[in-house]
Write an enzyme that holds these catalytic residues in place. Sequence first.
Site, PDB file in Angstrom:
ATOM      1  CG  HIS A  32      -0.214   0.629   2.324  1.00  0.00           C
ATOM      2  ND1 HIS A  32       0.485  -0.976   3.192  1.00  0.00           N
ATOM      3  CD2 HIS A  32       0.179   1.432   3.126  1.00  0.00           C
ATOM      4  CE1 HIS A  32       1.107   0.135   4.294  1.00  0.00           C
ATOM      5  NE2 HIS A  32       0.682   1.107   4.558  1.00  0.00           N
TER       6      HIS A  32
HETATM    7  C1  UD1 Z   1      -2.921   5.158   5.647  1.00  0.00           C
HETATM    8  C2  UD1 Z   1      -1.328   5.509   6.357  1.00  0.00           C
HETATM    9  C3  UD1 Z   1      -0.058   4.609   6.302  1.00  0.00           C
HETATM   10  C4  UD1 Z   1      -0.885   3.390   7.052  1.00  0.00           C
HETATM   11  C5  UD1 Z   1      -1.925   3.162   5.818  1.00  0.00           C
HETATM   12  C6  UD1 Z   1      -2.359   1.791   6.581  1.00  0.00           C
HETATM   13  C7  UD1 Z   1      -0.936   8.232   6.523  1.00  0.00           C
HETATM   14  C8  UD1 Z   1      -0.458   9.383   5.814  1.00  0.00           C
HETATM   15  N1  UD1 Z   1      -1.073   7.123   6.014  1.00  0.00           N
HETATM   16  O1  UD1 Z   1      -2.340   4.906   4.179  1.00  0.00           O
HETATM   17  O2  UD1 Z   1       0.910   5.135   7.466  1.00  0.00           O
HETATM   18  O3  UD1 Z   1      -0.405   2.420   6.912  1.00  0.00           O
HETATM   19  O4  UD1 Z   1      -3.096   3.983   6.268  1.00  0.00           O
HETATM   20  O5  UD1 Z   1      -3.849   1.534   6.225  1.00  0.00           O
HETATM   21  O6  UD1 Z   1      -1.426   8.941   7.377  1.00  0.00           O
HETATM   22  N2  UD1 Z   1      -9.048   4.676   1.139  1.00  0.00           N
HETATM   23  C9  UD1 Z   1     -10.494   4.243   1.401  1.00  0.00           C
HETATM   24  N3  UD1 Z   1     -10.832   3.422   1.754  1.00  0.00           N
HETATM   25  C10 UD1 Z   1     -10.778   4.048   3.258  1.00  0.00           C
HETATM   26  C11 UD1 Z   1      -9.730   4.643   3.564  1.00  0.00           C
HETATM   27  C12 UD1 Z   1      -8.182   5.002   2.190  1.00  0.00           C
HETATM   28  O7  UD1 Z   1     -10.571   4.205   0.113  1.00  0.00           O
HETATM   29  O8  UD1 Z   1     -11.534   3.533   3.844  1.00  0.00           O
HETATM   30  C13 UD1 Z   1      -8.244   5.109   0.445  1.00  0.00           C
HETATM   31  C14 UD1 Z   1      -9.269   6.625  -0.929  1.00  0.00           C
HETATM   32  O9  UD1 Z   1      -8.470   6.627  -2.101  1.00  0.00           O
HETATM   33  C15 UD1 Z   1      -7.657   7.419   0.052  1.00  0.00           C
HETATM   34  C16 UD1 Z   1      -6.389   5.944  -0.642  1.00  0.00           C
HETATM   35  O10 UD1 Z   1      -6.890   5.204   0.351  1.00  0.00           O
HETATM   36  O11 UD1 Z   1      -7.447   8.405  -0.596  1.00  0.00           O
HETATM   37  C17 UD1 Z   1      -5.459   6.659   0.771  1.00  0.00           C
HETATM   38  O12 UD1 Z   1      -5.564   6.604   2.447  1.00  0.00           O
HETATM   39  P1  UD1 Z   1      -5.326   7.244   4.077  1.00  0.00           P
HETATM   40  O13 UD1 Z   1      -5.788   7.486   4.031  1.00  0.00           O
HETATM   41  O14 UD1 Z   1      -4.551   8.695   2.378  1.00  0.00           O
HETATM   42  O15 UD1 Z   1      -3.947   6.951   3.045  1.00  0.00           O
HETATM   43  P2  UD1 Z   1      -3.152   5.372   3.520  1.00  0.00           P
HETATM   44  O16 UD1 Z   1      -2.132   4.980   1.997  1.00  0.00           O
HETATM   45  O17 UD1 Z   1      -4.532   4.656   4.242  1.00  0.00           O
END
Ligand code: UD1
Length: 361
Positions: free
Chosen positions: A205
Amino acid sequence: MKIIKVVGARPNFPKMAPLIEEAKKHPLVESLLVHTGQHYDEAMSQSFFDDFRLPKPDIHLGVGSDTHAVQTANVMIAFEKICLEHRPDLVIVVGDVNSTVACALVAAKMQIKVAHVEAGLRSYDRTMPEEINRLITDQLSDYLFTHSMEANDNLRREGLDANKIHFVGNIMIDTLLKHLATARQSNILQRLQLEEKKFSLLTLHRPSNVDNLDALRGILLAVRDLAERIKIVFPMHPRTSQKIDKFGLGDFIKHRNIVNTEPLGYFEFLCLMANAKLVLTDSGGIQEETTILGIPCLTLRNNTERPITVEMGTNQVIGNQPEKIIQSANQIFDLSKYEPKRPALWDGRTAERIYKILLKK
Ligand code: UD1
Protein backbone atom coordinates in the site's frame (compact mmCIF):
# COMPACT_ATOMS: atom_id res chain seq x y z
CA MET A 1 -7.76 12.54 34.94
CA LYS A 2 -9.50 13.02 31.62
CA ILE A 3 -7.92 11.34 28.61
CA ILE A 4 -8.77 11.57 24.93
CA LYS A 5 -7.59 8.62 22.88
CA VAL A 6 -7.31 9.14 19.13
CA VAL A 7 -7.69 6.61 16.34
CA GLY A 8 -7.99 7.28 12.62
CA ALA A 9 -6.53 4.68 10.29
CA ARG A 10 -6.41 0.88 10.16
CA PRO A 11 -3.05 0.36 11.93
CA ASN A 12 -4.23 2.49 14.88
CA PHE A 13 -6.96 0.09 15.98
CA PRO A 14 -4.81 -2.85 17.19
CA LYS A 15 -2.57 -0.32 18.98
CA MET A 16 -5.35 1.48 20.84
CA ALA A 17 -7.45 -1.58 21.70
CA PRO A 18 -5.25 -2.72 24.65
CA LEU A 19 -5.25 0.81 26.10
CA ILE A 20 -9.05 0.97 25.94
CA GLU A 21 -9.21 -2.38 27.71
CA GLU A 22 -6.65 -1.37 30.35
CA ALA A 23 -8.55 1.86 31.11
CA LYS A 24 -11.43 -0.23 32.46
CA LYS A 25 -9.24 -1.15 35.44
CA HIS A 26 -8.92 2.51 36.41
CA PRO A 27 -12.40 3.90 37.07
CA LEU A 28 -11.07 7.31 38.16
CA VAL A 29 -9.72 7.91 34.70
CA GLU A 30 -12.32 9.41 32.41
CA SER A 31 -11.66 8.37 28.84
CA LEU A 32 -13.07 9.56 25.54
CA LEU A 33 -12.44 7.81 22.22
CA VAL A 34 -12.16 10.02 19.15
CA HIS A 35 -12.17 8.51 15.63
CA THR A 36 -10.94 11.00 13.04
CA GLY A 37 -12.50 9.06 10.15
CA GLN A 38 -9.24 8.95 8.13
CA HIS A 39 -10.25 5.39 7.27
CA TYR A 40 -13.96 4.77 6.84
CA ASP A 41 -14.56 1.63 4.74
CA GLU A 42 -16.16 -1.19 6.74
CA ALA A 43 -13.09 -3.38 6.11
CA MET A 44 -10.62 -0.63 7.06
CA SER A 45 -12.33 0.49 10.27
CA GLN A 46 -15.60 -0.94 11.63
CA SER A 47 -14.49 -4.58 11.25
CA PHE A 48 -11.72 -3.91 13.82
CA PHE A 49 -14.20 -2.39 16.27
CA ASP A 50 -16.28 -5.54 15.89
CA ASP A 51 -13.34 -7.97 16.18
CA PHE A 52 -11.86 -6.26 19.27
CA ARG A 53 -15.31 -5.47 20.71
CA LEU A 54 -14.32 -1.84 21.02
CA PRO A 55 -16.88 0.65 22.22
CA LYS A 56 -18.34 2.94 19.57
CA PRO A 57 -16.20 6.10 19.38
CA ASP A 58 -17.59 8.87 21.60
CA ILE A 59 -16.84 11.35 18.84
CA HIS A 60 -16.41 10.78 15.10
CA LEU A 61 -14.76 13.58 13.14
CA GLY A 62 -15.60 12.11 9.72
CA VAL A 63 -12.67 13.68 7.86
CA GLY A 64 -12.24 10.99 5.16
CA SER A 65 -9.64 10.96 2.37
CA ASP A 66 -7.92 13.93 0.75
CA THR A 67 -4.46 15.31 0.09
CA HIS A 68 -2.08 15.26 3.07
CA ALA A 69 -2.50 18.95 3.83
CA VAL A 70 -6.28 18.92 3.58
CA GLN A 71 -6.68 15.69 5.55
CA THR A 72 -4.31 16.84 8.29
CA ALA A 73 -5.87 20.30 8.44
CA ASN A 74 -9.40 18.90 8.59
CA VAL A 75 -8.47 16.68 11.52
CA MET A 76 -6.88 19.65 13.27
CA ILE A 77 -9.87 21.94 12.81
CA ALA A 78 -12.30 19.32 14.06
CA PHE A 79 -10.08 18.09 16.90
CA GLU A 80 -9.44 21.58 18.28
CA LYS A 81 -13.18 21.99 18.84
CA ILE A 82 -13.25 18.69 20.74
CA CYS A 83 -10.34 19.75 22.96
CA LEU A 84 -11.94 23.13 23.64
CA GLU A 85 -15.18 21.48 24.64
CA HIS A 86 -13.77 18.61 26.72
CA ARG A 87 -10.52 20.11 28.09
CA PRO A 88 -8.67 16.79 28.52
CA ASP A 89 -5.56 16.48 30.70
CA LEU A 90 -3.93 14.13 28.22
CA VAL A 91 -4.26 13.12 24.58
CA ILE A 92 -2.97 9.66 23.62
CA VAL A 93 -1.94 9.14 20.00
CA VAL A 94 -0.51 5.98 18.44
CA GLY A 95 1.65 5.20 15.43
CA ASP A 96 2.50 7.57 12.61
CA VAL A 97 -0.51 8.31 10.43
CA ASN A 98 -1.76 11.78 9.52
CA SER A 99 -4.36 11.68 12.30
CA THR A 100 -1.57 11.06 14.83
CA VAL A 101 0.42 14.18 14.00
CA ALA A 102 -2.67 16.35 13.51
CA CYS A 103 -4.07 15.65 16.98
CA ALA A 104 -0.64 15.88 18.68
CA LEU A 105 -0.15 19.33 17.15
CA VAL A 106 -3.56 20.59 18.29
CA ALA A 107 -3.08 19.30 21.82
CA ALA A 108 0.47 20.62 22.22
CA LYS A 109 -0.60 24.12 21.16
CA MET A 110 -3.39 24.03 23.73
CA GLN A 111 -0.90 23.03 26.47
CA ILE A 112 -2.54 19.63 26.77
CA LYS A 113 -0.11 16.83 27.52
CA VAL A 114 0.52 14.36 24.69
CA ALA A 115 1.47 10.70 25.01
CA HIS A 116 2.85 9.03 21.88
CA VAL A 117 2.69 5.27 21.83
CA GLU A 118 5.22 3.76 19.37
CA ALA A 119 7.56 6.73 19.66
CA GLY A 120 11.09 6.89 18.31
CA LEU A 121 10.76 4.81 15.15
CA ARG A 122 12.88 6.23 12.35
CA SER A 123 13.47 5.13 8.78
CA TYR A 124 15.60 8.25 8.15
CA ASP A 125 13.71 8.55 4.87
CA ARG A 126 11.72 11.74 4.65
CA THR A 127 10.10 10.73 1.38
CA MET A 128 7.81 8.62 3.59
CA PRO A 129 4.98 10.77 4.95
CA GLU A 130 4.98 8.68 8.12
CA GLU A 131 8.58 9.66 8.91
CA ILE A 132 7.58 13.33 9.00
CA ASN A 133 4.58 12.46 11.16
CA ARG A 134 6.83 10.56 13.59
CA LEU A 135 9.42 13.31 13.88
CA ILE A 136 6.87 16.01 14.65
CA THR A 137 4.73 13.91 16.97
CA ASP A 138 7.77 12.90 19.04
CA GLN A 139 9.00 16.48 19.33
CA LEU A 140 5.60 17.54 20.68
CA SER A 141 5.02 14.68 23.10
CA ASP A 142 5.38 14.67 26.87
CA TYR A 143 5.37 10.89 27.14
CA LEU A 144 7.35 8.91 24.58
CA PHE A 145 6.45 5.24 24.88
CA THR A 146 8.88 3.12 22.88
CA HIS A 147 8.93 -0.51 21.77
CA SER A 148 12.68 -1.04 21.50
CA MET A 149 15.92 0.38 22.83
CA GLU A 150 16.80 1.49 19.30
CA ALA A 151 13.82 3.83 19.46
CA ASN A 152 15.12 5.24 22.76
CA ASP A 153 18.49 5.87 21.09
CA ASN A 154 16.85 7.66 18.15
CA LEU A 155 14.96 9.97 20.48
CA ARG A 156 18.04 10.76 22.59
CA ARG A 157 20.00 11.56 19.44
CA GLU A 158 17.35 14.11 18.56
CA GLY A 159 17.87 15.76 21.93
CA LEU A 160 14.65 14.65 23.58
CA ASP A 161 14.59 14.67 27.37
CA ALA A 162 15.45 11.18 28.70
CA ASN A 163 12.81 11.62 31.44
CA LYS A 164 10.10 11.62 28.82
CA ILE A 165 11.23 8.35 27.22
CA HIS A 166 9.79 5.08 28.51
CA PHE A 167 10.63 1.70 27.03
CA VAL A 168 7.38 -0.21 27.52
CA GLY A 169 7.34 -2.82 24.74
CA ASN A 170 5.13 -3.30 21.72
CA ILE A 171 1.47 -2.42 22.21
CA MET A 172 0.35 -4.12 19.00
CA ILE A 173 1.75 -7.39 20.27
CA ASP A 174 -0.61 -7.12 23.29
CA THR A 175 -3.43 -7.40 20.76
CA LEU A 176 -1.80 -10.15 18.74
CA LEU A 177 -1.13 -12.39 21.75
CA LYS A 178 -4.61 -11.81 23.12
CA HIS A 179 -6.31 -12.88 19.89
CA LEU A 180 -3.94 -15.43 18.38
CA ALA A 181 -5.79 -18.52 19.61
CA THR A 182 -9.12 -17.20 18.30
CA ALA A 183 -7.54 -16.17 15.02
CA ARG A 184 -6.11 -19.67 14.50
CA GLN A 185 -9.69 -20.97 14.54
CA SER A 186 -10.74 -18.77 11.64
CA ASN A 187 -11.94 -20.72 8.61
CA ILE A 188 -10.03 -18.52 6.16
CA LEU A 189 -7.66 -21.33 5.08
CA GLN A 190 -10.59 -23.54 4.06
CA ARG A 191 -12.43 -20.58 2.51
CA LEU A 192 -9.49 -19.72 0.27
CA GLN A 193 -8.52 -23.38 -0.23
CA LEU A 194 -5.08 -23.05 1.33
CA GLU A 195 -2.88 -25.45 3.20
CA GLU A 196 -0.64 -24.58 6.14
CA LYS A 197 2.82 -23.36 4.98
CA LYS A 198 1.90 -23.91 1.36
CA PHE A 199 1.13 -20.31 0.48
CA SER A 200 2.66 -16.84 0.71
CA LEU A 201 0.88 -13.68 1.78
CA LEU A 202 1.33 -10.33 0.05
CA THR A 203 0.33 -6.81 1.08
CA LEU A 204 1.16 -3.54 -0.66
CA HIS A 205 0.00 0.00 0.00
CA ARG A 206 3.03 2.37 0.22
CA PRO A 207 2.83 5.18 -2.34
CA SER A 208 6.45 4.38 -3.37
CA ASN A 209 5.31 0.90 -4.46
CA VAL A 210 1.78 1.38 -5.70
CA ASP A 211 1.53 4.97 -6.97
CA ASN A 212 4.34 4.43 -9.48
CA LEU A 213 3.52 2.35 -12.58
CA ASP A 214 7.01 0.88 -13.06
CA ALA A 215 7.41 -0.05 -9.41
CA LEU A 216 3.99 -1.67 -9.18
CA ARG A 217 4.39 -3.53 -12.49
CA GLY A 218 7.80 -4.83 -11.38
CA ILE A 219 6.47 -6.14 -8.09
CA LEU A 220 3.49 -7.80 -9.75
CA LEU A 221 5.77 -9.42 -12.35
CA ALA A 222 7.84 -10.89 -9.52
CA VAL A 223 4.69 -12.09 -7.80
CA ARG A 224 3.53 -13.83 -10.99
CA ASP A 225 6.88 -15.56 -11.20
CA LEU A 226 6.65 -16.78 -7.59
CA ALA A 227 3.07 -17.89 -8.20
CA GLU A 228 4.47 -20.60 -10.50
CA ARG A 229 5.96 -22.14 -7.35
CA ILE A 230 3.50 -21.30 -4.54
CA LYS A 231 0.01 -19.89 -4.01
CA ILE A 232 -0.01 -16.20 -3.16
CA VAL A 233 -2.81 -14.54 -1.22
CA PHE A 234 -3.15 -10.84 -1.93
CA PRO A 235 -5.62 -8.88 0.23
CA MET A 236 -5.74 -5.51 -1.45
CA HIS A 237 -5.71 -2.11 0.24
CA PRO A 238 -8.19 0.30 -1.47
CA ARG A 239 -5.31 2.49 -2.65
CA THR A 240 -3.66 -0.54 -4.32
CA SER A 241 -6.77 -1.82 -6.08
CA GLN A 242 -7.46 1.71 -7.37
CA LYS A 243 -3.93 1.95 -8.78
CA ILE A 244 -4.04 -1.52 -10.36
CA ASP A 245 -7.23 -0.47 -12.15
CA LYS A 246 -5.87 2.93 -13.11
CA PHE A 247 -2.62 1.50 -14.54
CA GLY A 248 -4.47 -1.33 -16.30
CA LEU A 249 -2.46 -4.00 -14.45
CA GLY A 250 -5.43 -6.22 -13.62
CA ASP A 251 -4.21 -9.03 -15.91
CA PHE A 252 -0.93 -9.26 -13.97
CA ILE A 253 -2.74 -10.63 -10.95
CA LYS A 254 -4.97 -13.03 -12.87
CA HIS A 255 -3.18 -16.32 -12.28
CA ARG A 256 -4.41 -19.72 -11.05
CA ASN A 257 -2.13 -19.39 -8.00
CA ILE A 258 -2.83 -15.75 -7.06
CA VAL A 259 -5.75 -15.37 -4.68
CA ASN A 260 -6.95 -11.76 -4.73
CA THR A 261 -9.19 -10.60 -1.86
CA GLU A 262 -10.65 -7.46 -0.32
CA PRO A 263 -8.86 -6.15 2.81
CA LEU A 264 -9.40 -8.86 5.44
CA GLY A 265 -10.51 -8.68 9.05
CA TYR A 266 -7.98 -8.88 11.88
CA PHE A 267 -8.56 -12.54 12.79
CA GLU A 268 -8.53 -13.75 9.22
CA PHE A 269 -5.37 -11.85 8.39
CA LEU A 270 -3.61 -13.01 11.56
CA CYS A 271 -4.57 -16.60 10.78
CA LEU A 272 -3.08 -16.24 7.30
CA MET A 273 0.15 -14.71 8.65
CA ALA A 274 0.54 -17.43 11.26
CA ASN A 275 0.20 -20.16 8.64
CA ALA A 276 2.11 -18.62 5.76
CA LYS A 277 5.39 -19.94 4.43
CA LEU A 278 6.43 -16.37 3.66
CA VAL A 279 5.02 -12.86 3.96
CA LEU A 280 5.86 -10.16 1.40
CA THR A 281 4.88 -6.66 2.50
CA ASP A 282 5.59 -2.97 2.61
CA SER A 283 3.68 -2.47 5.86
CA GLY A 284 5.38 -1.50 9.12
CA GLY A 285 3.19 -3.43 11.55
CA ILE A 286 3.36 -6.69 9.60
CA GLN A 287 7.16 -6.71 9.96
CA GLU A 288 6.60 -6.81 13.73
CA GLU A 289 3.73 -9.28 13.75
CA THR A 290 5.73 -11.78 11.67
CA THR A 291 8.61 -11.38 14.12
CA ILE A 292 6.47 -12.55 17.01
CA LEU A 293 4.91 -15.31 14.93
CA GLY A 294 8.35 -16.44 13.72
CA ILE A 295 7.32 -16.22 10.05
CA PRO A 296 9.83 -15.08 7.40
CA CYS A 297 9.05 -11.63 6.06
CA LEU A 298 10.43 -9.84 3.00
CA THR A 299 9.96 -6.09 3.25
CA LEU A 300 9.59 -4.53 -0.20
CA ARG A 301 11.14 -1.20 0.77
CA ASN A 302 14.64 0.27 0.83
CA ASN A 303 14.64 0.86 4.59
CA THR A 304 12.77 0.08 7.75
CA GLU A 305 11.95 2.07 10.87
CA ARG A 306 11.81 -1.27 12.65
CA PRO A 307 15.39 -2.64 12.44
CA ILE A 308 14.78 -4.84 15.46
CA THR A 309 12.70 -7.13 13.23
CA VAL A 310 15.79 -7.65 11.04
CA GLU A 311 18.00 -8.25 14.10
CA MET A 312 15.59 -10.92 15.34
CA GLY A 313 16.04 -12.83 12.10
CA THR A 314 12.53 -12.88 10.62
CA ASN A 315 12.70 -9.80 8.42
CA GLN A 316 14.79 -8.88 5.37
CA VAL A 317 14.56 -5.45 3.79
CA ILE A 318 15.00 -6.09 0.07
CA GLY A 319 13.59 -3.15 -1.92
CA ASN A 320 11.19 -3.61 -4.82
CA GLN A 321 13.31 -4.85 -7.74
CA PRO A 322 11.70 -7.95 -9.28
CA GLU A 323 14.91 -10.07 -9.54
CA LYS A 324 15.73 -9.44 -5.88
CA ILE A 325 12.19 -10.31 -4.77
CA ILE A 326 12.26 -13.59 -6.71
CA GLN A 327 15.72 -14.53 -5.51
CA SER A 328 15.03 -13.74 -1.82
CA ALA A 329 11.70 -15.55 -1.82
CA ASN A 330 13.20 -18.65 -3.43
CA GLN A 331 15.97 -18.68 -0.82
CA ILE A 332 13.34 -18.76 1.92
CA PHE A 333 11.33 -21.50 0.21
CA ASP A 334 14.51 -23.61 0.14
CA LEU A 335 15.35 -23.00 3.82
CA SER A 336 14.82 -26.02 6.00
CA LYS A 337 15.59 -24.64 9.45
CA TYR A 338 14.64 -21.33 10.91
CA GLU A 339 15.17 -20.04 14.46
CA PRO A 340 13.96 -16.51 15.07
CA LYS A 341 14.39 -14.60 18.35
CA ARG A 342 11.87 -12.45 20.19
CA PRO A 343 12.39 -8.83 21.25
CA ALA A 344 12.32 -7.85 24.92
CA LEU A 345 8.96 -6.70 26.32
CA TRP A 346 6.93 -7.81 23.32
CA ASP A 347 5.00 -9.84 25.83
CA GLY A 348 1.39 -8.69 25.93
CA ARG A 349 1.78 -6.36 28.94
CA THR A 350 2.62 -3.05 27.30
CA ALA A 351 -0.74 -1.35 28.00
CA GLU A 352 -0.38 -2.21 31.68
CA ARG A 353 3.09 -0.62 31.79
CA ILE A 354 1.86 2.51 30.01
CA TYR A 355 -0.99 3.05 32.46
CA LYS A 356 1.31 2.48 35.40
CA ILE A 357 3.58 5.28 34.19
CA LEU A 358 0.71 7.65 33.35
CA LEU A 359 -0.97 7.18 36.71
CA LYS A 360 2.26 7.57 38.66
CA LYS A 361 2.98 10.92 36.99
C1 UD1 B 1 -2.55 5.36 5.81
C2 UD1 B 1 -1.30 5.82 6.56
C3 UD1 B 1 -0.24 4.74 6.50
C4 UD1 B 1 -0.79 3.41 6.98
C5 UD1 B 1 -2.01 3.07 6.15
C6 UD1 B 1 -2.64 1.75 6.53
C7 UD1 B 1 -0.82 8.24 6.45
C8 UD1 B 1 0.06 9.25 5.85
N1 UD1 B 1 -0.73 6.99 5.93
O1 UD1 B 1 -2.21 5.22 4.43
O2 UD1 B 1 0.83 5.10 7.34
O3 UD1 B 1 0.18 2.41 6.84
O4 UD1 B 1 -2.97 4.12 6.33
O5 UD1 B 1 -3.72 1.49 5.72
O6 UD1 B 1 -1.55 8.54 7.37
N2 UD1 B 1 -9.23 4.73 1.06
C9 UD1 B 1 -10.45 4.13 0.91
N3 UD1 B 1 -11.12 3.77 2.05
C10 UD1 B 1 -10.63 4.00 3.29
C11 UD1 B 1 -9.39 4.63 3.41
C12 UD1 B 1 -8.70 4.98 2.29
O7 UD1 B 1 -10.94 3.91 -0.19
O8 UD1 B 1 -11.29 3.64 4.28
C13 UD1 B 1 -8.49 5.09 -0.17
C14 UD1 B 1 -8.78 6.50 -0.63
O9 UD1 B 1 -8.73 6.54 -2.00
C15 UD1 B 1 -7.61 7.27 -0.09
C16 UD1 B 1 -6.49 6.26 -0.17
O10 UD1 B 1 -7.09 5.01 0.11
O11 UD1 B 1 -7.35 8.43 -0.78
C17 UD1 B 1 -5.37 6.52 0.81
O12 UD1 B 1 -5.88 6.66 2.14
P1 UD1 B 1 -5.06 7.51 3.22
O13 UD1 B 1 -5.75 7.47 4.53
O14 UD1 B 1 -4.74 8.86 2.67
O15 UD1 B 1 -3.68 6.76 3.30
P2 UD1 B 1 -3.32 5.21 3.31
O16 UD1 B 1 -2.65 4.89 2.04
O17 UD1 B 1 -4.47 4.36 3.72
